[in-house]
Write a protein that holds these residues in place. Structure first.
Motif, PDB file in Angstrom:
ATOM      1  N   THR A 157      75.231   2.171  46.899  1.00  0.00           N
ATOM      2  CA  THR A 157      74.838   0.890  47.382  1.00  0.00           C
ATOM      3  C   THR A 157      74.515   1.083  48.622  1.00  0.00           C
ATOM      4  OG1 THR A 157      77.146   0.558  47.964  1.00  0.00           O
ATOM      5  CG2 THR A 157      76.637  -0.082  45.859  1.00  0.00           C
ATOM      6  N   GLN A 199      76.356  -2.030  55.879  1.00  0.00           N
ATOM      7  CA  GLN A 199      76.987  -1.786  54.570  1.00  0.00           C
ATOM      8  C   GLN A 199      77.764  -2.938  54.174  1.00  0.00           C
ATOM      9  OE1 GLN A 199      76.578   1.049  52.547  1.00  0.00           O
ATOM     10  NE2 GLN A 199      77.420  -0.414  50.977  1.00  0.00           N
ATOM     11  N   GLU A 200      78.635  -3.777  55.126  1.00  0.00           N
ATOM     12  CA  GLU A 200      79.478  -4.594  54.890  1.00  0.00           C
ATOM     13  C   GLU A 200      78.616  -6.012  54.353  1.00  0.00           C
ATOM     14  OE1 GLU A 200      79.126  -3.223  57.842  1.00  0.00           O
ATOM     15  OE2 GLU A 200      81.126  -1.948  57.835  1.00  0.00           O
ATOM     16  N   ASP A 212      77.609  -5.459  50.695  1.00  0.00           N
ATOM     17  CA  ASP A 212      78.775  -5.464  49.809  1.00  0.00           C
ATOM     18  C   ASP A 212      78.942  -6.988  49.603  1.00  0.00           C
ATOM     19  OD1 ASP A 212      79.126  -2.797  49.556  1.00  0.00           O
ATOM     20  OD2 ASP A 212      80.691  -2.792  51.290  1.00  0.00           O
ATOM     21  N   ARG A 263      80.833   2.608  42.203  1.00  0.00           N
ATOM     22  CA  ARG A 263      79.934   3.073  43.278  1.00  0.00           C
ATOM     23  C   ARG A 263      78.863   4.266  43.246  1.00  0.00           C
ATOM     24  NH1 ARG A 263      79.540  -0.553  48.001  1.00  0.00           N
ATOM     25  NH2 ARG A 263      81.102  -1.945  47.666  1.00  0.00           N
TER      26      ARG A 263
END
Length: 778
Positions: free
Chosen positions: A83, A131-132, A135, A153
């Motif tokens: 991801t 990345q946050e 997500d 993941r």
């Protein structure tokens, strides 16, 4: 000069016209090579399993396959974290490229979920660098879809959907384009990418079939050479039967191309069988010419005697073999019937090649004088060696026959007990129609596909076609939604249900709109790749029911029970007025084939027995001669059922033809033995002396033809395709058992019935009279 007997006319004509026969053979061969180039290589198609006129075919092909069915190329991405922005951007590059490829319906993956969520939340459809944020955007997607494509993941997939109606060549083009696009997408180091899925598997199967077919015929030829050198070296030109039978195979290829019969995983198995059976014809003619020529006299006389006595016997054997294969036409499975057609064509071509070309070549070789020198040298020098080899085989067969006659009751009792045990065991042998179990189990695309299933679960589906006046009616959509939830809760085999209703709920905050205007609006804004996959016009829709890996976990019978239970669910739950519901899909087709193979196998064998019996009765007008070739084959059929059960084999579309194959192949040996017995009995008028002489003289030819047949079928065992490999094993055993019964059970029954001929003759007269009356009434 005595007049030419009617039986001798064909032999005289062959001896007078060798040049004409060879010219005709060359022209036919050239024509066959031309048409053979038109043979198409096909994988498994619906029409191979189900009749095109059946309701099952019409529903699957026209309601489901043409409108909704897709096949997927699946790109598996594996790494420490799939991801991350770098991985998602590479996925996006791959997805964007594949969306522009012709014939691609849609591309689904977590990169698309993130882009769609970013467009809705941030107003810009791109992969974020944080990345946050990624997500958070992933959580905005459909949780069921996310669970299916992102189980953890470390693993995810990019699914590229194609219409199931694409040709093999079109699928292969898209597959190659996918592989090139993966290389250009520039995935980060340490990230593994595998291109797999149903489409990739289908392409790999076709390629493997094409490569395997040539090696299969090559292996068959090599094994036959070994067999001929081993058991047929007592004659001149011992390898001649091999090119003769391959000539018949070439003619068969030509007719196959002319009649547009495709090459499939099933039909390609017919050719080693035809080689194994067809070479028997060439061996019988060759052996009889050598036998007659060794008595002295001219080669022309040997040819005439061979054609007069052996050609009718072999033709009867061919007719009975054909009758065994003719029983395949009673099957409701089209590919079984096609297999039967191909076998019948091949048998006739191999017989014609052996009768005309084989005998003509031998005649030309002997009359040229070149081979006469070799024959003389053999008689003066090592003739004793070849004679001993021939005598050893004949004596061995005669010894077995004499032993069996001395132990007649014990032989018959043992054969009967083993056969009855085998018949019972046969009812316990399971059926396997999962094509993934047919192919080479170490085939890389299959290994990769199973790796995909292990991580993401199975993709087996049942498909419910719903038809009504207006599928977009909120009540209709609500019914689809509620029924989908009901079967998920009530059937533990059902993992999830996808339909236009489930996607409409996702677009409408988890509920179905209450008025038709709203549903039509949502359909309008729904991506076409999603809408067109689940609804066609306003009157037809499909519900895809995922049942995981049901074929592996439940087996074919379990899936069949599940389908029947779901029909009960539909009936209990009820459907809106004016609505029809039908369950279809690949698994439904397969369960129908299973039932046809399971229930039709016995009927095919019994039909073949009856047909063979009546053909022999019409030919011989003799009850003993009509019964004798059939009885030993009943024993062999029973034995084979026991062998399959003990070895843990399963019935497949090929092994389901085993009964017909045994009848066709095995009865040939009994007929040739019986014909020679009655020929010798006519000369000496002594039963014991006739069976001894017959077993000694024809025994070596039967052993030679039997072993070459075994070696020919043995080539099937070398095939990496499990379905062909297993078929090769059972056919080799069947031929061996047929030879054993020909030299053990058959002589005992023949002698005992012949000694009771006077009593049986009364019944024979009555039976012939009944047949004549029936024929007159007809």
């Amino acid at each position: 000069m005595r007049p030419i007997d009617r039986k001798e006319r064909l032999g005289c004509w062959i001896a007078k016209n060798p040049e004409l026969i060879l010219i005709a053979a060359v022209l036919l061969t050239l024509l066959s090579l031309h048409y053979a180039q038109q043979i198409e290589m096909h994988g498994m198609r619906t029409e191979d399993f189900v009749d095109e006129g059946s309701m099952l075919y019409q529903t699957y092909e026209h309601l489901f396959k043409e409108r909704f069915a897709t096949v997927s190329i699946t790109v598996v991405i594996e790494g420490d974290d799939v991801t991350t922005p770098e991985v998602l951007k590479a996925m996006d590059r791959l997805a964007v490229h594949m969306e522009s490829v012709p014939d691609v319906i849609s591309v689904e993956g977590i990169s698309q979920i993130v882009k769609t969520s970013a467009e809705n939340e941030l107003g810009r459809g791109c992969i974020p660098d944080e990345q946050e944020l990624i997500d958070a955007l992933l959580l905005k997607g459909d949780p069921r879809l996310l669970q299916n494509i992102l189980p953890d993941r470390k693993h995810t997939i990019l699914s590229i959907e194609l219409p199931l109606t694409l040709t093999d060549e079109e699928r292969e083009e898209v597959l190659h384009e996918t592989e090139k696009a993966v290389a250009m997408a520039e995935f980060p180091l340490g990230v593994g990418v595998i291109v797999t899925g149903d489409a990739a598997l289908g392409v790999a199967i076709k390629k493997e079939m094409s490569e395997n077919f040539g090696s299969l015929l090559g292996a068959s030829g090599v094994l036959m050479i070994l067999a001929l050198l081993l058991v047929f070296r007592h004659v001149n030109w011992p390898l001649l039967p091999l090119p003769v039978v391959f000539l018949g195979i070439i003619w068969t290829f030509g007719i196959m191309g002319l009649l547009k019969i495709p090459m499939t995983m099933i039909s390609m198995s017919a050719f080693p069988i035809l080689i194994g059976i067809g070479i028997d014809y060439a061996i019988q003619f060759h052996n009889r010419i050598e036998e007659e020529f060794s008595k002295g006299g001219s080669i022309k006389k040997a040819v005439v005697e061979t054609v007069a006595h052996t050609a009718p016997a072999v033709l009867i054997a061919l007719a009975i073999t054909a009758a065994g294969f003719f029983s395949l036409f009673t099957s409701s499975v089209p590919m079984i019937r096609t297999f039967g057609v191909l076998c019948l064509i091949g048998l006739i071509m191999c017989y014609l090649s052996a009768l005309f070309v084989g005998i003509t070549v031998l005649y030309a070789a002997e009359t040229s004088g070149n081979n006469r020198k070799n024959r003389s040298r053999g008689r003066d020098g090592d003739a004793s060696e070849t004679t001993v080899a021939e005598t050893a085989t004949g004596r061995a067969v005669r010894s077995v026959v004499r032993f069996s006659l001395r132990r007649g009751p014990m032989i018959l009792l043992l054969a009967l007990l083993l056969s009855l045990a085998g018949v019972y065991s046969d009812t316990l042998v399971p059926v396997d129609t999962d094509f993934k179990n047919y192919m080479p189990q170490d085939l890389p695309p299959l290994v990769q596909f199973r790796h995909l299933v292990d991580i993401f679960g199975g993709s087996d589906e049942l498909n419910i076609i719903v038809q009504g006046d207006d599928i977009t009616d909120p009540k209709m959509l609500e019914w689809m939604n509620e029924f989908g939830e009901y079967i998920i809760e009530s059937r533990q085999q059902v993992y999830f249900v996808n339909s236009v209703a489930s996607y409409m709920r996702m677009l409408n905050n988890g509920s179905i709109p209450e008025d038709k205007t709203a549903t039509r609006y949502l359909l309008g804004i729904m991506p076409s790749s999603m809408r067109d996959r689940y609804i066609d016009g306003h009157d037809t829709a499909v519900m895809d029911i995922n049942i995981g890996n049901a074929l592996r976990d439940l087996g074919e019978e379990g899936v069949d029970r599940l389908i029947k239970e779901m029909y009960k669910d539909v009936e209990w739950f009820g459907v809106p007025p004016g609505t029809s519901v039908v369950i279809t899909g690949n698994l439904v087709v397969m369960t129908t084939v299973i039932e046809a193979l399971t229930t039709g196998r016995t009927e095919m064998t019994l039909f073949g027995l009856v047909v063979i019996f009546f053909i022999l009765l019409l030919i011989y007008r003799d009850l003993i001669k009509a019964t004798m070739p059939v009885l030993p084959m009943l024993v062999v059929i029973g034995w084979m059922g026991g062998v399959m059960y003990i070895t843990g084999m399963k019935y497949t579309p090929l092994t389901a033809t085993l009964g017909a194959l045994i009848l066709g192949v095995g009865s040939e040996y009994s007929i040739l033995m019986m014909e020679r017995f009655y020929e010798e009995l006519k000369r000496c008028n002594d039963i014991d002396q006739a069976i001894s002489k017959a077993s000694s003289s024809i025994g070596s030819a039967l052993v030679a033809s039997g072993l070459t047949t075994v070696f020919g079928f043995g080539a099937l065992i070398t095939s990496p395709f499990v379905i062909t490999n297993n078929f090769g094993t059972v056919t080799v055993l069947a031929v061996i058992f047929a030879l054993i019964t020909t030299f053990t059970v058959f002589p005992v029954l023949l002698i005992q019935l012949e000694r009771e001929r006077e009593r049986i003759q009364r019944l024979n007269v009555m039976l012939i009279d009944v047949i004549k009356r029936c024929a007159g009434a007809a």
